[in-house]
Design a protein around this motif. Structure first.
Motif, PDB file in Angstrom:
ATOM      1  N   HIS A   1       0.795  -1.227   0.000  1.00 53.88           N
ATOM      2  CA  HIS A   1       0.000   0.000   0.000  1.00 53.88           C
ATOM      3  C   HIS A   1       0.831   1.283   0.000  1.00 53.88           C
ATOM      4  CE1 HIS A   1      -2.949  -2.996   1.294  1.00 53.88           C
ATOM      5  NE2 HIS A   1      -3.888  -2.132   0.969  1.00 53.88           N
ATOM      6  N   GLY A   2       2.146   1.128   0.078  1.00 50.84           N
ATOM      7  CA  GLY A   2       2.997   2.323   0.163  1.00 50.84           C
ATOM      8  C   GLY A   2       2.864   3.238  -1.041  1.00 50.84           C
ATOM      9  N   TRP A   3       2.639   2.635  -2.209  1.00 46.89           N
ATOM     10  CA  TRP A   3       2.547   3.448  -3.442  1.00 46.89           C
ATOM     11  C   TRP A   3       1.410   4.457  -3.361  1.00 46.89           C
ATOM     12  CZ3 TRP A   3      -1.909   3.269  -6.422  1.00 46.89           C
ATOM     13  CH2 TRP A   3      -2.795   2.213  -6.145  1.00 46.89           C
ATOM     14  N   MET A   4       0.391   4.161  -2.550  1.00 43.55           N
ATOM     15  CA  MET A   4      -0.768   5.072  -2.459  1.00 43.55           C
ATOM     16  C   MET A   4      -0.392   6.409  -1.816  1.00 43.55           C
ATOM     17  SD  MET A   4      -3.867   2.630  -1.267  1.00 43.55           S
ATOM     18  CE  MET A   4      -4.387   1.234  -2.201  1.00 43.55           C
ATOM     19  N   GLY A   5       0.702   6.381  -1.055  1.00 48.20           N
ATOM     20  CA  GLY A   5       1.086   7.624  -0.399  1.00 48.20           C
ATOM     21  C   GLY A   5       2.029   8.477  -1.216  1.00 48.20           C
ATOM     22  N   LEU A   6       2.383   7.968  -2.417  1.00 44.16           N
ATOM     23  CA  LEU A   6       3.409   8.671  -3.204  1.00 44.16           C
ATOM     24  C   LEU A   6       2.883   9.054  -4.579  1.00 44.16           C
ATOM     25  CD1 LEU A   6       6.383   6.368  -2.196  1.00 44.16           C
ATOM     26  CD2 LEU A   6       5.902   8.647  -1.343  1.00 44.16           C
ATOM     27  N   ILE A   7       1.610   9.384  -4.655  1.00 44.84           N
ATOM     28  CA  ILE A   7       1.000   9.715  -5.946  1.00 44.84           C
ATOM     29  C   ILE A   7       0.967  11.231  -6.168  1.00 44.84           C
ATOM     30  CG2 ILE A   7      -1.142   9.632  -7.283  1.00 44.84           C
ATOM     31  CD1 ILE A   7      -1.843   7.111  -5.699  1.00 44.84           C
ATOM     32  N   ASN A   8       0.425  11.901  -5.196  1.00 44.11           N
ATOM     33  CA  ASN A   8       0.127  13.318  -5.344  1.00 44.11           C
ATOM     34  C   ASN A   8       1.388  14.164  -5.502  1.00 44.11           C
ATOM     35  OD1 ASN A   8      -0.444  15.920  -3.252  1.00 44.11           O
ATOM     36  ND2 ASN A   8      -1.774  15.658  -5.002  1.00 44.11           N
ATOM     37  N   GLN A   9       1.386  15.091  -6.461  1.00 46.86           N
ATOM     38  CA  GLN A   9       2.587  15.873  -6.734  1.00 46.86           C
ATOM     39  C   GLN A   9       2.470  17.316  -6.275  1.00 46.86           C
ATOM     40  OE1 GLN A   9       2.668  14.523 -10.966  1.00 46.86           O
ATOM     41  NE2 GLN A   9       4.811  14.214 -10.511  1.00 46.86           N
ATOM     42  N   SER A  10       1.351  17.911  -6.589  1.00 47.64           N
ATOM     43  CA  SER A  10       1.007  19.239  -6.089  1.00 47.64           C
ATOM     44  C   SER A  10       2.082  20.290  -6.320  1.00 47.64           C
ATOM     45  CB  SER A  10       0.629  19.140  -4.600  1.00 47.64           C
ATOM     46  OG  SER A  10      -0.242  20.198  -4.287  1.00 47.64           O
ATOM     47  N   GLY A  11       2.246  21.184  -5.364  1.00 49.22           N
ATOM     48  CA  GLY A  11       2.991  22.418  -5.575  1.00 49.22           C
ATOM     49  C   GLY A  11       4.410  22.264  -6.059  1.00 49.22           C
ATOM     50  N   ILE A  12       5.108  21.211  -5.590  1.00 46.27           N
ATOM     51  CA  ILE A  12       6.527  21.114  -5.914  1.00 46.27           C
ATOM     52  C   ILE A  12       6.736  20.895  -7.416  1.00 46.27           C
ATOM     53  CG2 ILE A  12       6.877  18.619  -5.535  1.00 46.27           C
ATOM     54  CD1 ILE A  12       9.410  19.498  -3.961  1.00 46.27           C
ATOM     55  N   THR A  13       5.867  20.114  -8.029  1.00 43.95           N
ATOM     56  CA  THR A  13       5.999  19.847  -9.465  1.00 43.95           C
ATOM     57  C   THR A  13       5.737  21.115 -10.263  1.00 43.95           C
ATOM     58  OG1 THR A  13       5.192  17.640  -9.012  1.00 43.95           O
ATOM     59  CG2 THR A  13       5.262  18.297 -11.308  1.00 43.95           C
ATOM     60  N   LEU A  14       4.763  21.881  -9.816  1.00 44.91           N
ATOM     61  CA  LEU A  14       4.464  23.134 -10.508  1.00 44.91           C
ATOM     62  C   LEU A  14       5.644  24.091 -10.420  1.00 44.91           C
ATOM     63  CD1 LEU A  14       2.328  24.800 -11.988  1.00 44.91           C
ATOM     64  CD2 LEU A  14       1.555  25.640  -9.776  1.00 44.91           C
ATOM     65  N   ALA A  15       6.240  24.170  -9.230  1.00 45.44           N
ATOM     66  CA  ALA A  15       7.409  25.047  -9.051  1.00 45.44           C
ATOM     67  C   ALA A  15       8.535  24.607  -9.968  1.00 45.44           C
ATOM     68  CB  ALA A  15       7.861  25.014  -7.598  1.00 45.44           C
ATOM     69  N   LEU A  16       8.775  23.303 -10.050  1.00 44.61           N
ATOM     70  CA  LEU A  16       9.830  22.786 -10.932  1.00 44.61           C
ATOM     71  C   LEU A  16       9.513  23.109 -12.389  1.00 44.61           C
ATOM     72  CD1 LEU A  16      10.567  19.211  -9.514  1.00 44.61           C
ATOM     73  CD2 LEU A  16      11.791  21.326  -9.085  1.00 44.61           C
ATOM     74  N   ALA A  17       8.238  22.914 -12.763  1.00 47.82           N
ATOM     75  CA  ALA A  17       7.836  23.142 -14.152  1.00 47.82           C
ATOM     76  C   ALA A  17       8.059  24.588 -14.560  1.00 47.82           C
ATOM     77  CB  ALA A  17       6.371  22.750 -14.328  1.00 47.82           C
ATOM     78  N   ILE A  18       7.774  25.488 -13.635  1.00 43.68           N
ATOM     79  CA  ILE A  18       7.948  26.923 -13.945  1.00 43.68           C
ATOM     80  C   ILE A  18       9.427  27.230 -14.142  1.00 43.68           C
ATOM     81  CG2 ILE A  18       7.721  29.251 -12.997  1.00 43.68           C
ATOM     82  CD1 ILE A  18       5.109  28.211 -11.651  1.00 43.68           C
ATOM     83  N   ILE A  19      10.266  26.649 -13.262  1.00 37.63           N
ATOM     84  CA  ILE A  19      11.714  26.886 -13.379  1.00 37.63           C
ATOM     85  C   ILE A  19      12.232  26.305 -14.693  1.00 37.63           C
ATOM     86  CG2 ILE A  19      13.984  26.387 -12.370  1.00 37.63           C
ATOM     87  CD1 ILE A  19      12.532  26.282  -9.637  1.00 37.63           C
ATOM     88  N   ILE A  20      11.778  25.093 -15.020  1.00 40.52           N
ATOM     89  CA  ILE A  20      12.214  24.440 -16.264  1.00 40.52           C
ATOM     90  C   ILE A  20      11.792  25.275 -17.470  1.00 40.52           C
ATOM     91  CG2 ILE A  20      11.849  22.427 -17.761  1.00 40.52           C
ATOM     92  CD1 ILE A  20      11.553  20.773 -15.172  1.00 40.52           C
ATOM     93  N   ALA A  21      10.525  25.734 -17.447  1.00 39.24           N
ATOM     94  CA  ALA A  21      10.023  26.531 -18.579  1.00 39.24           C
ATOM     95  C   ALA A  21      10.867  27.785 -18.765  1.00 39.24           C
ATOM     96  CB  ALA A  21       8.557  26.886 -18.348  1.00 39.24           C
ATOM     97  N   ASN A  22      11.205  28.435 -17.652  1.00 38.32           N
ATOM     98  CA  ASN A  22      12.022  29.655 -17.747  1.00 38.32           C
ATOM     99  C   ASN A  22      13.433  29.345 -18.227  1.00 38.32           C
ATOM    100  OD1 ASN A  22       9.885  31.193 -16.823  1.00 38.32           O
ATOM    101  ND2 ASN A  22      10.532  31.103 -14.684  1.00 38.32           N
ATOM    102  N   THR A  23      13.995  28.234 -17.735  1.00 34.50           N
ATOM    103  CA  THR A  23      15.358  27.854 -18.142  1.00 34.50           C
ATOM    104  C   THR A  23      15.400  27.541 -19.636  1.00 34.50           C
ATOM    105  OG1 THR A  23      15.648  26.850 -15.965  1.00 34.50           O
ATOM    106  CG2 THR A  23      17.287  26.289 -17.632  1.00 34.50           C
ATOM    107  N   LEU A  24      14.438  26.761 -20.087  1.00 33.98           N
ATOM    108  CA  LEU A  24      14.422  26.368 -21.497  1.00 33.98           C
ATOM    109  C   LEU A  24      14.139  27.563 -22.401  1.00 33.98           C
ATOM    110  CD1 LEU A  24      12.613  22.914 -21.227  1.00 33.98           C
ATOM    111  CD2 LEU A  24      15.024  23.332 -21.712  1.00 33.98           C
ATOM    112  N   LYS A  25      13.337  28.467 -21.916  1.00 32.57           N
ATOM    113  CA  LYS A  25      13.052  29.676 -22.704  1.00 32.57           C
ATOM    114  C   LYS A  25      14.337  30.478 -22.890  1.00 32.57           C
ATOM    115  CE  LYS A  25       9.813  33.516 -22.853  1.00 32.57           C
ATOM    116  NZ  LYS A  25       8.818  34.297 -22.133  1.00 32.57           N
ATOM    117  N   ALA A  26      15.151  30.502 -21.823  1.00 31.11           N
ATOM    118  CA  ALA A  26      16.406  31.275 -21.885  1.00 31.11           C
ATOM    119  C   ALA A  26      17.384  30.685 -22.892  1.00 31.11           C
ATOM    120  CB  ALA A  26      17.044  31.329 -20.501  1.00 31.11           C
ATOM    121  N   ILE A  27      17.262  29.382 -23.188  1.00 29.81           N
ATOM    122  CA  ILE A  27      18.187  28.781 -24.161  1.00 29.81           C
ATOM    123  C   ILE A  27      17.474  28.473 -25.483  1.00 29.81           C
ATOM    124  CG2 ILE A  27      19.856  27.889 -22.497  1.00 29.81           C
ATOM    125  CD1 ILE A  27      18.520  25.167 -22.642  1.00 29.81           C
TER     126      ILE A  27
END
Lengths: 443, 364
Positions: free
Chosen positions: A361-387
């Motif tokens: 049942h451990g996998w059930m506790g590791l599904i939700n991504q929420s804020g951290i993924t969004l923060a990473l996505a924004i940083i990635i988008a900005n980094t890739l835009k810069a290059i």
């Protein structure tokens, strides 16, 4: 009562609609805030009534009031209310840190570390493999295919991301603290720390590779400094708080809020990670301060107010209309996530002692991504835009948002189900001691 | 907005450091005046922040202004929750007569003084005079022994009279301006408030304490901007709401009051900082304050003694509390009172607290 709560949500939404259509007057943004709070509160109660977590209700209300869904709330107001993020992230970090008790960690450190390593290796490696195999099906756009390796690397990073925010919220909501919840929380927090390093490494690699410059170790020093600085800051603030509680001990709710806010502001200016600083502060107070019980009680008093503001606002910035554009890769990634995490637990159980319940049942506790993924996505988008890789950045951000929206709705209920069920297999403890299994963990 | 919040928090840390000092035995005797010192700290900090707060002053219609107004509404709501109207059954004609006389006798000279010193608006002068004639009821009720019952009941009646008279003055002002839409809006708004509170009170038993607190806070966020839009100081609707809430369901109100009380002092201190930004210190303001203090001393204390009103420890009635100050701050933020008058009011209120503190133990 169900009907009265549904009616209350409808009345609040009508209120928002009325505000939207009426002529604006001074401070109507504050009226919006009041209506958003009421919408979130009643939606949370509604979801609780149908057996779902309250925070899922808060997140759903965020989608309802989002400027992108029905246009209920102006985007500028949502951005203004983001001041709550300054408190929330650090506060939730403190809650996570205060759950980590040394006497339990000493017993559980090896299983947590080994399981985390397996999850990272199997999830990331598995995603890279599957995405490479399915590249002709999933990524037909030539703009994606020309930078395919970068795309797959970042998708692998997203696969590892897991926010401790909802984990803490669910554990607090259920009030169940046993070996299962400690393990999941420990894995989540450790993954978060390792994720920061991996993300930095991948971003640095992409940047250097795209610019054809050499990758050096000095590229990693800022992130190591950030990590170390966050840990030290958390320790310093833990000392200050202990002294405060010992000699003054008034308005502790306000003092904790000040605490959380200062960490976040320092995070803005000095590249301190507020979540890690909060975890560090919570950890040191819990384990090395005589005022840990007072600290825990204060956090508990504050948490309902923080959650009812934070989760709706976090969801309100998500655009639900992006989901159809990236539905196929997102569904595949989400399925892979479950499969690989489950396999990771199975693999880890060969090397460390893991209870059968945690393994299944451990996998059930590791599904939700929420804020951290969004923060990473924004940083990635900005980094890739810069290059010069705007399209790739936008695509990754869209995938991240779609993934967050979907996992936000079934992740917390699944974890809640797993936590509630774990009560049957592990004796419920508050102190974390005497945490023995009622049965051998077998069904 | 972020800088404003940071500054507030630094002030709180300083006040905690100050309180740390009074844990030492030699400073224990100063404990009584600790809160007085903290109030001065916050007002002074607001005044010191003024040169750096140009955007705040010009755009008080930004979140700083509205956050102050929301805090005002919250404090009014909490203050009103302490009023159990069943206590008024114990009032006799002497109490009522004393309270009304004291308020009128104190307010009238202050109003005339303000008009004489060049206040442009009679409405503002009347409201300012009204608020400066009040009495710090919570301090009186908590620090005066119940044997001085008449003093206590007079103190309880004071803010109720104040609010009632303010309401009448506001209605007269609106009627005078012949703004029918505004009058209708005000009437509708207050009617809705009076209806909503019993309805929400009915649901209070199905909410947990935390949920109900969150609901009440959300309601304050909703009703306060409407108050400002209608030109009503946010004290009035919040006070009415608190009064209804506590008297319709006293048992529930007691449960929530303890939770709300935690926020009252920090909210009040933050307001003092905001008020400090708008205060304009001037010698004329100091003179005005001294005259007002004398008027209050003269009319409240000496006239009552001269006419042999059966009140014990009338010096206790000389204090002004946070409630009156927030009424004035609210008046300033919604109607633009002169910053010098706010300065005078701050001096009157703080000096009243000193006088009240010194004589509070007499009746014990």
């Amino acid at each position: 009562m169900f009907l009265s709560e549904l009616l209350s949500v409808a009345v609040c939404m009508l209120g928002l609609l009325f505000l939207k259509t009426a002529a604006p007057f001074h401070y109507n943004s504050i009226v919006y805030l009041g209506l958003i709070i009421l919408t979130a509160l009643f939606t949370g109660r509604l979801f609780r009534r149908i057996g779902l977590p309250v925070i899922t209700g808060y997140m759903f209300s965020g989608l309802l009031i989002s400027p992108f869904t029905f246009g209920m709330t102006p985007l500028s107001y949502i951005n203004d209310f983001k001041l709550i993020d300054y408190f929330a992230i650090t506060f939730i970090g403190m809650q996570a840190g205060s759950e980590m008790r040394m006497r339990i960690l000493k017993r559980d450190l090896k299983p947590i570390v080994i399981t985390t390593i397996f999850i990272i290796l199997i999830s990331a490696g598995g995603v890279v493999l599957v995405m490479c195999l399915l590249r002709n099906v999933l990524f037909t756009d030539p703009r994606l295919r020309e930078n395919l390796i970068y795309l797959i690397m970042f998708l692998a990073v997203f696969e590892i991301a897991k926010s401790p925010v909802t984990t803490i919220a669910i554990i607090n909501e259920t009030g169940i603290k046993n070996k299962f919840t400690y393990r999941i929380l420990g894995i989540t927090v450790l993954k978060d720390i390792i994720l920061v390093l991996i993300f930095t490494a991948v971003t640095a690699f992409v940047e250097f590779h795209a610019k054809n410059t050499g990758l050096t170790l000095s590229g990693f020093s800022p992130v190591l400094v950030e990590l170390l600085g966050s840990l030290i800051l958390g320790f310093i603030l833990a000392m200050i708080f202990t002294v405060y509680l010992k000699y003054i001990s008034v308005d502790s709710v306000l003092f904790i809020s000040i605490f959380a806010f200062i960490i976040s502001v320092l995070g803005d200016h000095y590249h301190i990670n507020p979540l890690i600083a909060g975890i560090s502060a919570g950890f040191f107070i819990e384990n090395y301060s005589e005022k840990n019980r007072h600290f825990e009680k204060t956090l508990k008093k504050l948490s309902p107010f923080i959650y009812v503001l934070f989760f709706p606002m976090a969801s309100a910035v998500l655009d639900i209309k992006v989901i159809p554009k990236v539905i196929l890769p997102v569904i595949i990634l989400l399925i892979l996530r479950k499969v690989f995490v489950f396999l990771s637990f199975v693999a880890a159980s060969r090397f460390v002692k893991l209870e059968k319940y945690t393994m299944t049942h451990g996998w059930m506790g590791l599904i939700n991504q929420s804020g951290i993924t969004l923060a990473l996505a924004i940083i990635i988008a900005n980094t890739l835009k810069a290059i010069g890789m705007d399209y790739l950045g936008a695509y990754l951000k869209t995938v991240a948002i779609a993934s967050i929206i979907i996992t936000d709705f079934y992740g917390p209920p699944l974890f809640r189900y797993a936590v509630l069920r774990s009560g049957r297999y592990f004796s419920k403890t508050i102190s974390g001691e005497n945490d023995s299994e009622i049965s051998s963990g077998t069904e | 907005m972020k800088n404003y919040v940071i500054t507030i928090f630094i002030l709180f840390i300083l006040s905690y450091l100050l309180s740390f000092s009074i844990t030492f035995r030699r400073f224990r005797k100063a404990r009584k005046y600790f809160f007085f010192a903290v109030q001065i700290l916050f007002i002074a900090a607001g005044m010191a922040a003024k040169p750096f707060a140009a955007e705040i002053i010009e755009g008080f219609k930004s979140y700083i202004g509205i956050s102050a107004i929301i805090l005002i509404a919250m404090i009014s709501f909490i203050s009103a929750m302490e009023f159990r109207l069943n206590r008024l059954r114990r009032l006799d004609r002497i109490n009522t007569y004393t309270a009304v006389t004291m308020m009128t006798a104190t307010a009238l000279p202050i109003v005339l003084l303000l008009i004489y010193t060049g206040s442009e608006s009679i409405f503002i002068s009347i409201c300012t005079g009204l608020f400066l004639s009040g009495t710090a009821f919570s301090y009186v009720t908590h620090s005066t022994s119940m044997s001085a019952k008449r003093t206590v009941y007079t103190a309880i009646l004071s803010p109720l009279l104040l609010i009632a008279v303010y309401f009448i003055v506001l209605m007269i002002k609106q009627i005078q301006s012949w703004d029918v839409v505004l009058i209708l809006q005000t009437a509708l708004y207050l009617t809705m408030l009076i209806l909503i509170i019993p309805v929400t009170n009915y649901f209070s038993h199905i909410f947990s304490r935390i949920e109900w607190t969150i609901t009440l806070i959300a309601f304050i966020f909703i009703i306060t901007p409407f108050s400002v839009h209608l030109g009503i100081i946010p004290v009035l609707p919040a006070f009415i709401a608190g009064l209804l809430f506590t008297n319709l369901n006293p048992i529930n109100a007691d449960r929530f009051l303890s939770l709300f009380k935690v926020t009252e002092k920090p909210a009040y201190l933050i307001l003092l900082f905001t008020a400090g930004i708008f205060i304009e210190p001037a010698l004329s303001g100091l003179y005005l304050a001294l005259v007002i203090i004398l008027i209050r001393l003269l009319f409240k204390v000496f006239i009552l003694r001269t006419f042999r009103m059966p009140l014990k420890n009338t010096f206790v009635l000389n204090g002004l509390g946070g409630f009156e100050f927030i009424c004035l701050i609210a008046l300033y933020l919604t109607n633009g009172v002169d910053g010098t008058i706010l300065f005078s009011a701050a001096i009157v209120i703080l000096s009243g607290q000193i006088i009240q503190g010194v004589y509070s133990d007499v009746s014990k």
